[in-house]
Design an enzyme around this catalytic site. Structure first.
Site, PDB file in Angstrom:
ATOM      1  N   LYS A 283      -2.157  -1.544  -3.818  1.00  0.00           N
ATOM      2  CA  LYS A 283      -3.026  -0.375  -3.748  1.00  0.00           C
ATOM      3  C   LYS A 283      -2.186   0.890  -3.842  1.00  0.00           C
ATOM      4  O   LYS A 283      -1.220   0.997  -3.090  1.00  0.00           O
ATOM      5  CB  LYS A 283      -3.787  -0.406  -2.429  1.00  0.00           C
ATOM      6  CG  LYS A 283      -4.626   0.808  -2.153  1.00  0.00           C
ATOM      7  CD  LYS A 283      -5.221   0.694  -0.782  1.00  0.00           C
ATOM      8  CE  LYS A 283      -5.932   1.991  -0.470  1.00  0.00           C
ATOM      9  NZ  LYS A 283      -6.486   2.023   0.842  1.00  0.00           N
TER      10      LYS A 283
ATOM     11  N   LYS B  67       0.865  -1.180   0.000  1.00  0.00           N
ATOM     12  CA  LYS B  67       0.000   0.000   0.000  1.00  0.00           C
ATOM     13  C   LYS B  67       0.898   1.224   0.000  1.00  0.00           C
ATOM     14  O   LYS B  67       1.717   1.419   0.902  1.00  0.00           O
ATOM     15  CB  LYS B  67      -0.902   0.000   1.223  1.00  0.00           C
ATOM     16  CG  LYS B  67      -1.743   1.254   1.333  1.00  0.00           C
ATOM     17  CD  LYS B  67      -2.799   1.155   2.406  1.00  0.00           C
ATOM     18  CE  LYS B  67      -3.583   2.454   2.497  1.00  0.00           C
ATOM     19  NZ  LYS B  67      -4.649   2.378   3.481  1.00  0.00           N
TER      20      LYS B  67
HETATM   21  C1  PBG Z   1      -7.511   3.518   5.510  1.00  0.00           C
HETATM   22  C2  PBG Z   1      -7.790   3.291   4.065  1.00  0.00           C
HETATM   23  C3  PBG Z   1      -7.599   4.231   3.032  1.00  0.00           C
HETATM   24  C4  PBG Z   1      -8.138   3.657   1.876  1.00  0.00           C
HETATM   25  C5  PBG Z   1      -8.606   2.375   2.219  1.00  0.00           C
HETATM   26  N1  PBG Z   1      -8.368   2.161   3.582  1.00  0.00           N
HETATM   27  C6  PBG Z   1      -7.072   5.616   3.077  1.00  0.00           C
HETATM   28  C7  PBG Z   1      -5.737   5.882   3.587  1.00  0.00           C
HETATM   29  O1  PBG Z   1      -4.880   5.006   3.727  1.00  0.00           O
HETATM   30  O2  PBG Z   1      -5.510   7.048   3.918  1.00  0.00           O
HETATM   31  C8  PBG Z   1      -8.217   4.341   0.542  1.00  0.00           C
HETATM   32  C9  PBG Z   1      -9.191   3.791  -0.443  1.00  0.00           C
HETATM   33  C10 PBG Z   1      -9.543   4.691  -1.567  1.00  0.00           C
HETATM   34  O3  PBG Z   1      -8.942   5.762  -1.805  1.00  0.00           O
HETATM   35  O4  PBG Z   1     -10.465   4.316  -2.318  1.00  0.00           O
HETATM   36  N2  PBG Z   1      -6.565   2.810   6.153  1.00  0.00           N
END
Ligand code: PBG
Length: 330
Positions: A252, A194
């Site tokens: 992601k 991520k």
């Molecule tokens: C939170 C989380 C996020 C997303 C999914 N879980 C945001 C972040 O890490 O700040 C983002 C998903 C999206 O942008 O569609 N842990």
């Protein structure tokens, strides 16, 4: 000429027969933003077509999606500010509306597969995925909260837990806690690679979960989410998640990281998921709304590219729309 590749593109029948990658509703996961209350359906301004829904409307949404062939849902809570604190205790409170909603959805639709979000940010007054103290994100202290949250989510009925926090050791800590509590069948879909991405903006709008600008710590997630410049590091994360017991590896965002998806696909036997994140969907929607791109063509092509890179599972805000527009898949 001995070789004429165009012969295999000459008609619709031939093109269909030589298609390498298929995409249909069973590959897709629909995200759901849940709010406490009744009769609520608020569109997210930066993500047209996506809504914050109260449970009554979520039940309708799940039913519609199931009818269209979408069977999996990833749920995120939009939590009121007064319920947030430094350590995200609301995340595992028995009266948590997100947990109660999961129980209700599974009762009504046992065939639906419910995926959770495991991280502190929806519940944290700092808007961070871990506990903030002394200008630092405390890794090991956060694991204890994630473990409690995981058991509470498994008890509530979630089928798959999705740690999105990027703390070291979270998958192992969760697996241990789940097994000790008897939840040996609850799976973990780890957000393996991520990235600290600019493409989460509309999601943070939806949940009001942006990291707070605090003198103590920068308002970004760069000390735990990965550096967009790094690819080999994804293999380190993948190896750790695998030995710690992850059942799925996720990349992601998706589109800017298709090379990372491909890398994990080549190096792992586990199912690979990709999160086609809010900002990526918003970009496409904005161009289509301006008349610059054709949604019915650009949307399926985009999803197909994520699958071609090597994903089994795609989490996308377009899941329901795809299933409606392409009932037989592509
Ligand atoms: C939170 C989380 C996020 C997303 C999914 N879980 C945001 C972040 O890490 O700040 C983002 C998903 C999206 O942008 O569609 N842990």
């Amino acid at each position: 000429m001995f070789r004429r590749p165009r012969r295999n593109r000459v008609s619709a029948a031939v093109r269909a027969m030589t298609t390498e990658i298929h995409l249909n509703a069973q590959h897709l996961v629909q995200p759901i933003f849940l709010v406490d209350g009744q009769g609520i359906k608020n569109e997210v301004p930066s993500l047209p077509g996506s809504f914050r829904l109260s449970l009554d409307n979520v039940l309708k949404e799940v039913e519609e999606c199931l009818t269209l062939g979408i069977q999996s849902f990833i749920m995120f809570p939009a939590v009121a500010d007064e319920l947030k604190d430094k350590t995200g205790t609301y995340g595992y409170r028995p009266d948590n509306f997100y947990l109660k909603a999961a129980t209700e959805i599974k009762k009504r639709f046992p065939e639906a597969c419910l995926i959770s979000d495991v991280a502190l940010d929806p519940y944290s007054s700092d808007g961070h995925d871990g506990i903030v103290r002394g200008g630092k994100i405390l890794n090991d202290e956060t694991l204890e909260v994630l473990a409690k949250m995981s058991v509470a989510q498994a008890e509530a009925g979630f089928d798959i837990l999705g740690p999105s926090d990027m703390m070291d050791g979270r998958v192992g800590a969760m697996r241990l806690a789940l097994d000790e509590a008897g939840f040996t069948d609850t799976a973990i879909m780890s957000y393996t690679a991520k990235y600290a991405s600019a493409f989460y903006g509309p999601f943070r709008d939806a949940l009001d979960s942006a990291p707070k600008a605090d003198a103590d710590i920068p308002a970004d997630k760069k000390t735990y989410q990965m550096n967009p410049a790094n690819k080999r590091e994804a293999l380190i994360e993948a190896e750790l998640d695998t030995v710690e017991g992850a059942d799925y590896l996720m990349v992601k965002p998706a589109l800017n990281y298709l090379d990372v998806i491909h890398l994990l696909r080549e190096n792992s036997e586990l199912p690979i998921a990709a999160y086609h994140v809010s900002g990526e969907c918003a970009m496409l929607l904005a161009a289509c709304r301006n008349g610059w791109l054709d949604y019915d063509k650009a949307m399926p092509e985009t999803l197909l590219s994520i699958r071609r890179a090597g994903t089994d599972v795609i989490i996308t805000y377009f899941a329901k729309d795809f299933a409606r527009k392409f009932p037989a898949g592509i």
